[in-house]
Design a protein around this motif. Structure first.
Motif, short mmCIF file in Angstrom:
data_model
loop_
_atom_site.label_atom_id
_atom_site.label_comp_id
_atom_site.label_asym_id
_atom_site.label_seq_id
_atom_site.Cartn_x
_atom_site.Cartn_y
_atom_site.Cartn_z
N ILE A 23 0.85 -1.19 0.00
CA ILE A 23 0.00 0.00 0.00
C ILE A 23 0.89 1.24 0.00
O ILE A 23 1.72 1.43 0.90
CB ILE A 23 -0.92 0.00 1.23
CG1 ILE A 23 -1.82 -1.24 1.22
CG2 ILE A 23 -1.75 1.28 1.29
CD1 ILE A 23 -2.57 -1.49 2.53
N GLY A 24 0.71 2.09 -1.03
CA GLY A 24 1.53 3.29 -1.14
C GLY A 24 0.88 4.51 -0.57
O GLY A 24 1.55 5.44 -0.10
N LEU A 47 -1.53 2.07 7.53
CA LEU A 47 -1.58 1.23 6.34
C LEU A 47 -0.46 1.49 5.33
O LEU A 47 -0.03 0.58 4.62
CB LEU A 47 -2.92 1.38 5.63
CG LEU A 47 -4.16 0.90 6.41
CD1 LEU A 47 -5.41 1.05 5.55
CD2 LEU A 47 -4.00 -0.55 6.86
N VAL A 48 0.00 2.73 5.26
CA VAL A 48 1.00 3.05 4.23
C VAL A 48 2.29 2.27 4.47
O VAL A 48 2.80 2.22 5.59
CB VAL A 48 1.27 4.57 4.21
CG1 VAL A 48 2.48 4.88 3.33
CG2 VAL A 48 0.06 5.32 3.70
N GLY A 49 2.75 1.61 3.42
CA GLY A 49 3.97 0.81 3.52
C GLY A 49 3.72 -0.65 3.85
O GLY A 49 4.63 -1.47 3.79
N ARG A 50 2.48 -0.99 4.21
CA ARG A 50 2.16 -2.37 4.57
C ARG A 50 1.92 -3.21 3.31
O ARG A 50 1.39 -2.70 2.31
CB ARG A 50 0.92 -2.45 5.47
CG ARG A 50 1.06 -1.66 6.77
CD ARG A 50 1.73 -2.49 7.86
NE ARG A 50 3.07 -2.90 7.53
CZ ARG A 50 4.15 -2.11 7.67
NH1 ARG A 50 4.02 -0.88 8.07
NH2 ARG A 50 5.34 -2.57 7.37
N ASP A 67 1.26 -7.32 6.73
CA ASP A 67 2.55 -7.93 7.08
C ASP A 67 3.05 -7.55 8.48
O ASP A 67 4.07 -8.06 8.92
CB ASP A 67 3.61 -7.60 6.03
CG ASP A 67 3.85 -6.11 5.90
OD1 ASP A 67 3.08 -5.33 6.50
OD2 ASP A 67 4.80 -5.72 5.20
N ASP A 68 2.34 -6.68 9.17
CA ASP A 68 2.74 -6.36 10.55
C ASP A 68 1.76 -6.97 11.56
O ASP A 68 1.70 -6.53 12.70
CB ASP A 68 2.82 -4.84 10.74
CG ASP A 68 1.46 -4.16 10.56
OD1 ASP A 68 0.52 -4.84 10.09
OD2 ASP A 68 1.34 -2.97 10.88
N ALA A 69 0.98 -7.97 11.11
CA ALA A 69 0.02 -8.70 11.95
C ALA A 69 -1.24 -7.89 12.23
O ALA A 69 -2.15 -8.37 12.90
CB ALA A 69 0.64 -9.18 13.27
N SER A 100 -4.25 2.95 -2.43
CA SER A 100 -3.44 2.97 -3.65
C SER A 100 -2.28 2.01 -3.49
O SER A 100 -1.46 2.16 -2.58
CB SER A 100 -2.93 4.39 -3.91
OG SER A 100 -4.01 5.25 -4.15
N LEU A 101 -2.21 1.03 -4.38
CA LEU A 101 -1.14 0.05 -4.34
C LEU A 101 0.04 0.59 -5.14
O LEU A 101 -0.14 1.37 -6.08
CB LEU A 101 -1.63 -1.29 -4.91
CG LEU A 101 -2.92 -1.79 -4.27
CD1 LEU A 101 -3.43 -3.05 -4.99
CD2 LEU A 101 -2.73 -2.06 -2.78
#
Length: 279
Positions: A23-24, A47-50, A67-69, A100-101
């Motif tokens: 997620i960007g 969410l950004v960066g996940r 990815d951070d659970a 936005s991906l």
DNA sequence: CCACGATCCTGCTAGC
DNA sequence: TGCTAGCAGGATCGTG
């Protein structure tokens, strides 16, 4: 109305489309009320960066594991859709959230009626607690005839009301409840605990068959439902009773009846689905 | 334990 | 034609 088959279809579509994507940016939040567990800016920060690691379904909730659970649980209620489109595509009306991906696509939440909700949970435990408080067993999971009979035995409410109770079974809504009861030849107002073993077996089989067939047809699109790619389902052409008031029963020809049950439109065959004591 | 009604929303439709 | 009132319903909450 997205029920189990529609949510399952969307989950399968999203799984193929966005698992592994990062997620960007988070934008388009115009209705903070749809975020009961987080403020818009907090959600964006979280969410950004996940990276989206998994897409799952539980009842009518669509789950995105990060990815951070942490996770997102999306309930679409009546008119909500989750669709993946190119980020440059014009934002269609009633878009309330856009993830936005980084590969140039958006996952967007579109919901004209604004009933849908997006929940953020920082830990798996928080998500599990939330789901456990609201949902009973999965009808296509571990549920056997004996277990269903046992669950029904202690309930004195009406059969259809029980099918709509998400703590009893997770994922059945108004449309599939009527389809299931027609397939099982059971009257919606039957007292749940009054079912014979043979009737419980019919109900069990109907639950499995109606839901699995609807999934195979990629869900029912009566008005607004679309899958993750924006495509409608096929099951609306195969409905046996829902919305067919006055039309002949496809089993016996008797006109389908409609009545209100707990403020819900309820369609059934008065001949095939006999009331209490009618067999 | 169960029933019922109100609440949230807006697109659609029936009726005038 | 144009307007409006009412309906649709999943989950939750309050009341009986």
């Amino acid at each position: 109305m997205p029920e189990l088959p529609e949510v399952e279809t969307t989950a399968r579509g999203l799984r193929a489309l966005i698992v592994g994507c990062r997620i960007g940016a988070v934008g388009g939040i115009d209705w903070p009320r749809m975020l009961p567990t987080s403020a818009p800016d907090e959600l964006a920060r979280a969410l950004v960066g996940r990276t989206i690691q998994a897409v799952e379904r539980r009842g009518k909730y669509l789950l995105l594991r990060l990815d951070d659970a942490a996770s997102l649980a999306v309930h679409r209620k009546m008119t909500g859709n989750l669709v993946v489109v190119p980020s440059v595509a014009p934002r269609q009306p009633h878009t309330h959230l856009a993830l936005s991906l980084e590969d140039g696509r958006d996952m967007r939440f579109v919901d004209p009626r604004k009933f849908g909700r997006v929940y953020y949970f920082p830990t798996p435990e928080a998500l599990e607690r939330f789901l456990a408080e609201r949902l009973g067993p999965e009808p296509l999971g571990e549920l056997g005839v004996e277990r269903l009979a046992e669950l029904l035995r202690r309930r004195r409410g009406r059969l259809k009301s029980l099918l709509l109770n998400q703590l009893f079974l997770a994922g059945i809504g108004n449309l599939y409840a009527d389809e299931i009861l027609w397939a099982a030849r059971l009257h919606p107002e039957r007292t749940a605990s009054s079912l014979s073993l043979a009737e419980v077996e019919r109900l069990h089989q109907a639950v499995q068959r109606v839901l699995l067939e609807a999934i195979a047809r990629r869900g029912t699109s009566l008005s607004t439902y679309r899958d993750a790619s924006g495509e409608p389902g096929e099951n609306q052409a195969f409905l046996q009773v829902y919305g067919r008031a006055g039309a002949p029963c496809l089993r016996c020809g008797t006109p389908i009846a409609r009545k209100l049950l707990g403020a819900r439109g309820t369609w059934f065959c008065p001949q095939c689905q006999r009331p209490e004591g009618g067999g």
